[in-house]
Design a protein around this motif. Sequence first.
Motif, mmCIF file in Angstrom:
data_model
loop_
_atom_site.group_PDB
_atom_site.id
_atom_site.type_symbol
_atom_site.label_atom_id
_atom_site.label_comp_id
_atom_site.label_asym_id
_atom_site.label_seq_id
_atom_site.Cartn_x
_atom_site.Cartn_y
_atom_site.Cartn_z
ATOM 1 N N LYS A 38 0.828 -1.209 0.000
ATOM 2 C CA LYS A 38 0.000 0.000 0.000
ATOM 3 C C LYS A 38 0.869 1.269 0.000
ATOM 4 C CE LYS A 38 -4.180 -1.683 -0.046
ATOM 5 N NZ LYS A 38 -5.133 -1.384 -1.135
ATOM 6 N N TRP A 39 2.053 1.177 -0.597
ATOM 7 C CA TRP A 39 2.986 2.301 -0.576
ATOM 8 C C TRP A 39 2.422 3.519 -1.315
ATOM 9 C CZ3 TRP A 39 6.774 3.180 2.569
ATOM 10 C CH2 TRP A 39 7.731 4.155 2.278
ATOM 11 N N ALA A 40 1.814 3.289 -2.467
ATOM 12 C CA ALA A 40 1.268 4.403 -3.244
ATOM 13 C C ALA A 40 0.177 5.126 -2.469
ATOM 14 C CB ALA A 40 0.736 3.897 -4.585
ATOM 15 N N GLU A 41 -0.691 4.345 -1.805
ATOM 16 C CA GLU A 41 -1.753 4.964 -1.006
ATOM 17 C C GLU A 41 -1.160 5.711 0.189
ATOM 18 O OE1 GLU A 41 -3.717 1.446 -3.060
ATOM 19 O OE2 GLU A 41 -1.765 1.944 -2.209
ATOM 20 N N ALA A 42 -0.177 5.095 0.843
ATOM 21 C CA ALA A 42 0.402 5.691 2.041
ATOM 22 C C ALA A 42 1.155 6.981 1.737
ATOM 23 C CB ALA A 42 1.340 4.696 2.720
#
Length: 717
Positions: A9-13
């Motif tokens: 979930k790096w892009a969301e985070a």
Amino acid sequence: METVNTKFKWAEATGNAKYIADRHFEGLLEGRFYRSSCPRGVIKSVHIPALPEGYYLFGAKDVPGQNVLPIVEIDWPAFADNEVRYVGQVVFLLVGENPDVLEQLIQQISIEYQPLTPAYTVAQSQAMIDGPIHCTNNILDSHVLNKGDVDAGFAQAVTIIEETCSTGYQEHIYLETQGVVGYPKDGKVVIEGSMQCPFYVHHCMAVVLGHDHVRAIQCPTGGGFGGKEDYPDVLAGPLAVAVEKLQRPVRIVLERSEDIAFTSKRHPAEFRYRTGIDEHGKIVAMDIQFDVNSGAYLSLSGIVLQRSITTATNVYDIPNVRVEGHAWVTNTVPTGAFRGFGSPQTCFCMETHINHVAKRLGQDPVEFKRRHLLTTESTTLTGAAIFGDLVLEKMLERALCLSDYHNKAQEIAAQPADSMKRKGIGLALFQHGCGFAGDLEDTLVRAKVRLIKLADGQLQILASNTDIGQGLSLTFRKIVAETLDKPLGDIHLAVPDTGVVPDSGPTVASRSILIVGYLLEKAAQKLQSRWIDGEHQEIEEIYRKPDYHVWDQNNYQGNAYQAVSYGINVVEVEVDMATGESAIIGASAVYDIGKAIDERVFKGQIDGGLVQALGYGSCEKMELNADGMFAQKTMADYVIPTSLDVPMINSELVDNPYPYGPKGAKGGGELTHNGGAAAFAAAVESAIGKPLSSIPVTPEKVCEALYSDELGEQYGN
């Protein structure tokens, strides 16, 4: 083996994820709906203003295929044509470059209706003023289920207790509102969107357009909770018509107030109980009748009704039961999927009723419930043997210990009667059937997954299930990585794109891990046995139900679900006896989900689901006004719990591996919403010493319970 993925979930985070509202398309047009202002009526005439160049209007006459949204039954039109059934129903889609111009044009459209008397409640629907809205009786779906001999059971009873319990609407309040964008590509109409079920949207487009040259792709999705199961079809049907006609990209993104006003909600429900108790203080018979408000069209109400019927007695072994349920049409927004899918309503009403029965008999509610629990030797409400080990007794002991229930209950009983702030504690037991009800996983869905091993050893998972915040993009990869003993970084999950992935079924019904995760595990096991270094390999796996899972859809007999997960919640409150305000001061939870794939991921489900349930039980009030519209229009009107309203949640998992789930796992995402409201209401009852039979338990409702008798005496009533 690597088991931690720091980029999950790096892009969301980091804020780099591109949601629908963030995406850019060359030549993009915006779409806005013109919605009905009449709750029930016949369209007599329509006035359309002259449209500026570059602005377009689409309605029922522009549909090249069928003007329907194929959500289970074919009854909900994509565009209203001759009649309207609720305020907010889509009549036209207006498309153009400038949203401000679109809003001005919408204000200039007018429709003359021949109004009919609307029905907003089940009672009004039953009255059928101005004739039926649907069929001859306004019933969209109904069913009766029997276990044992209810008449013989009541003949044994020495005490009969009757009670009505009810629940209201609940709004999803996902972080991202509903949104889709459509565009032409390679001879197909493609829709990308914030959605749970890409193949639902694919099927909807195909029906509305009359051909299968369509494609649906899930974008990063800011939450769903069931609200993005059926409703994306409401956007996708009209949008597909516009995109095919214009051959340009068109986007529809709802504003928050529009989203709250017109998207699907949790079904309001009313349960009426007639319960017979024998001379030994055991329940020997129960007659349950209930109604749900389905809104203007069936949507998913039939499936919600089936789950409510087949789980009506919750976790209790009652020998003689009759259950009758009806889904009623009304002139309100169609109600649809919401986390738990009928179980939170059923659980609240049943747990509340059992509490009240115990108190009427002078028994401790927890011990009364313990005496009636299902065991491994029990027969279910639908006549099936329990599969595997049932560990409810073990769970109950852990919940009582984790919460220090008995000591706190004694302290609460010893509180001074005149305390201005009183503490209370409540406990609820609950269950959730995993996967679609009955045999639909085998006869209708038949999930399919594919694993692709590239020549360099990297693997791709192809499935249509979506990560809408529950962590599926990690847990699917962990299942495959652990089965193959490969680094997590070598396993990749394809974007749910109907042009690429097979149909593994929708992301609903707590089926993603139990059904699809198990298929991925089996596919990985096959790949492991056939692995050839340096070669491209593909493995496909198709669902086949376990041999023990037998179901008779006509008679509702057999295994209603392939597997069942269980939970217990304990909630502690402190109630201000002057204002009726309840502060939640403690929360504990114990669950049997087989075996967790990732305990940290499931901890997020526990905390999120329980908070959502506590909101449902305490403060999430949604009411209809006199015009059939929701009185709550914004997040300032519709109150949800914040991090300041809920204490740290103490939770545990009971290990009880399920042989037909990946690594022994069952489903659990919906389970975590099912019991919190019931436990909260029981805790408030414990504090104030007055019965409560409906939710949400607002301060007004607490004060009414506390002081209605005094006010009645004061004013001579």
